[in-house]
Motif scaffolding. Structure first.
Motif, mmCIF file in Angstrom:
data_model
loop_
_atom_site.group_PDB
_atom_site.id
_atom_site.type_symbol
_atom_site.label_atom_id
_atom_site.label_comp_id
_atom_site.label_asym_id
_atom_site.label_seq_id
_atom_site.Cartn_x
_atom_site.Cartn_y
_atom_site.Cartn_z
ATOM 1 N N GLY A 177 35.637 52.772 86.153
ATOM 2 C CA GLY A 177 35.596 51.639 87.075
ATOM 3 C C GLY A 177 34.658 50.515 86.683
ATOM 4 N N ASP A 178 34.153 50.497 85.457
ATOM 5 C CA ASP A 178 33.192 49.475 85.035
ATOM 6 C C ASP A 178 33.929 48.243 84.514
ATOM 7 N N ALA A 179 34.532 47.488 85.415
ATOM 8 C CA ALA A 179 35.331 46.336 84.996
ATOM 9 C C ALA A 179 34.493 45.292 84.281
ATOM 10 N N ALA A 180 33.276 45.046 84.770
ATOM 11 C CA ALA A 180 32.429 44.020 84.160
ATOM 12 C C ALA A 180 32.060 44.393 82.726
ATOM 13 N N GLY A 181 31.652 45.652 82.528
ATOM 14 C CA GLY A 181 31.276 46.083 81.187
ATOM 15 C C GLY A 181 32.448 46.059 80.229
ATOM 16 N N LEU A 182 33.606 46.472 80.687
ATOM 17 C CA LEU A 182 34.793 46.478 79.832
ATOM 18 C C LEU A 182 35.254 45.061 79.531
ATOM 19 N N THR A 183 35.061 44.155 80.472
ATOM 20 C CA THR A 183 35.410 42.759 80.234
ATOM 21 C C THR A 183 34.557 42.168 79.123
ATOM 22 N N ARG A 184 33.288 42.544 79.066
ATOM 23 C CA ARG A 184 32.428 42.072 77.969
ATOM 24 C C ARG A 184 32.941 42.567 76.617
ATOM 25 N N ILE A 185 33.436 43.808 76.607
ATOM 26 C CA ILE A 185 34.003 44.351 75.363
ATOM 27 C C ILE A 185 35.219 43.539 74.930
ATOM 28 N N VAL A 186 36.097 43.230 75.887
ATOM 29 C CA VAL A 186 37.285 42.432 75.571
ATOM 30 C C VAL A 186 36.879 41.056 75.049
ATOM 31 N N THR A 187 35.897 40.447 75.685
ATOM 32 C CA THR A 187 35.443 39.123 75.263
ATOM 33 C C THR A 187 34.930 39.161 73.829
ATOM 34 N N GLU A 188 34.111 40.171 73.521
ATOM 35 C CA GLU A 188 33.568 40.283 72.167
ATOM 36 C C GLU A 188 34.671 40.570 71.151
ATOM 37 N N ALA A 189 35.590 41.457 71.504
ATOM 38 C CA ALA A 189 36.660 41.817 70.572
ATOM 39 C C ALA A 189 37.619 40.665 70.347
ATOM 40 N N SER A 190 37.856 39.872 71.384
ATOM 41 C CA SER A 190 38.847 38.800 71.271
ATOM 42 C C SER A 190 38.368 37.657 70.390
ATOM 43 N N VAL A 191 37.053 37.550 70.176
ATOM 44 C CA VAL A 191 36.525 36.471 69.345
ATOM 45 C C VAL A 191 37.135 36.528 67.951
ATOM 46 N N ARG A 192 37.398 37.730 67.484
ATOM 47 C CA ARG A 192 37.967 37.888 66.140
ATOM 48 C C ARG A 192 39.315 37.196 66.011
ATOM 49 N N TYR A 193 40.059 37.106 67.115
ATOM 50 C CA TYR A 193 41.360 36.461 67.038
ATOM 51 C C TYR A 193 41.267 34.961 66.810
ATOM 52 N N GLY A 194 40.087 34.399 67.038
ATOM 53 C CA GLY A 194 39.903 32.983 66.797
ATOM 54 C C GLY A 194 39.381 32.683 65.396
ATOM 55 N N GLU A 195 39.108 33.756 64.624
ATOM 56 C CA GLU A 195 38.580 33.554 63.288
ATOM 57 C C GLU A 195 39.704 33.256 62.293
ATOM 58 N N LYS A 196 39.352 32.646 61.191
ATOM 59 C CA LYS A 196 40.321 32.364 60.145
ATOM 60 C C LYS A 196 40.812 33.667 59.554
ATOM 61 N N PRO A 197 42.117 33.845 59.379
ATOM 62 C CA PRO A 197 42.628 35.104 58.845
ATOM 63 C C PRO A 197 42.158 35.369 57.422
ATOM 64 N N THR A 198 41.918 36.631 57.121
ATOM 65 C CA THR A 198 41.538 37.034 55.775
ATOM 66 C C THR A 198 42.792 37.184 54.922
#
Length: 201
Positions: A177-198
């Motif tokens: 039930g830790d929605a806030a903590g899991l949301t932080r994980i999603v935010t951090e993980a999603s940053v990679r999708y904005g990076e230039k592809p390797t």
């Protein structure tokens, strides 16, 4: 007219009463799950009888299949609504989708989806067969469409990775039930999708 166990069964798929009962049965499954589904309490909760359910749906397994099909449609609708505003980047797509899926009002729908998903992975035959594979296909296709201009192979890899991330976090959400903590994980993980592809991507 379909035949089941040597008996002709009328096709009632166009029946308004059948559609109404399917809506009620789906709502019941969202609240109670499908693990120990019994026709008698389901019938009582939906204002009908086990005999009528069998008459309209053919068998308990057929009714469960209909509920699972409805669940898949609900998932697709959830994703479509979450992405309706066409976020400016795939990074924002992932964040917006998670925000919608983790909302408290979606817990029953998500619980039913994950129950059906995990049961379809077992060796037990029945109405669950193929559910996981079909839902993966549904989600990957939608997430690929949310990446216009991206090569299909790369879009599919990102879609599969996104789905794996969100599916795992939804399990944690139901468990802890830790929605806030899991949301932080999603935010951090999603940053990679904005990076230039390797080159590997």
């Amino acid at each position: 007219m379909p035949i089941r166990r040597g008996v002709a069964v009328s096709d009632h798929r166009g029946s308004p009463r059948r559609a109404e009962l399917l809506d009620s049965a789906y709502a019941y499954a969202v609240e109670h799950g499908l693990a120990d589904l019994s026709l008698r309490p389901l019938a009582a909760a939906t204002g009908t009888s086990p005999r009528v359910l069998l008459y309209l749906f053919g068998s308990k397994d057929d009714l469960v299949r209909e509920i699972l099909a409805r669940s898949r449609r609900e998932e697709v609708d959830l994703v479509a609504v979450a992405l309706a505003a066409r976020p400016a980047s795939y990074e924002l797509v992932v964040r917006r989708l998670w925000a919608y899926l983790c909302a408290a009002e979606q817990r029953g729908t998500i619980r039913l989806f994950l129950e059906a998903y995990t049961r379809s992975l077992g060796a037990e035959p029945g109405p669950w067969v193929g559910f996981a594979e079909q839902t993966i296909g549904d989600w990957v296709e939608i997430l690929c469409r949310a990446q216009p201009g991206v090569a299909r192979a790369r879009a599919e890899r990102r879609a599969v990775g996104t789905l794996a991330l969100l599916r795992g976090l939804l399990l944690d959400l139901l468990a802890r039930g830790d929605a806030a903590g899991l949301t932080r994980i999603v935010t951090e993980a999603s940053v990679r999708y904005g990076e230039k592809p390797t080159e590997d991507e």
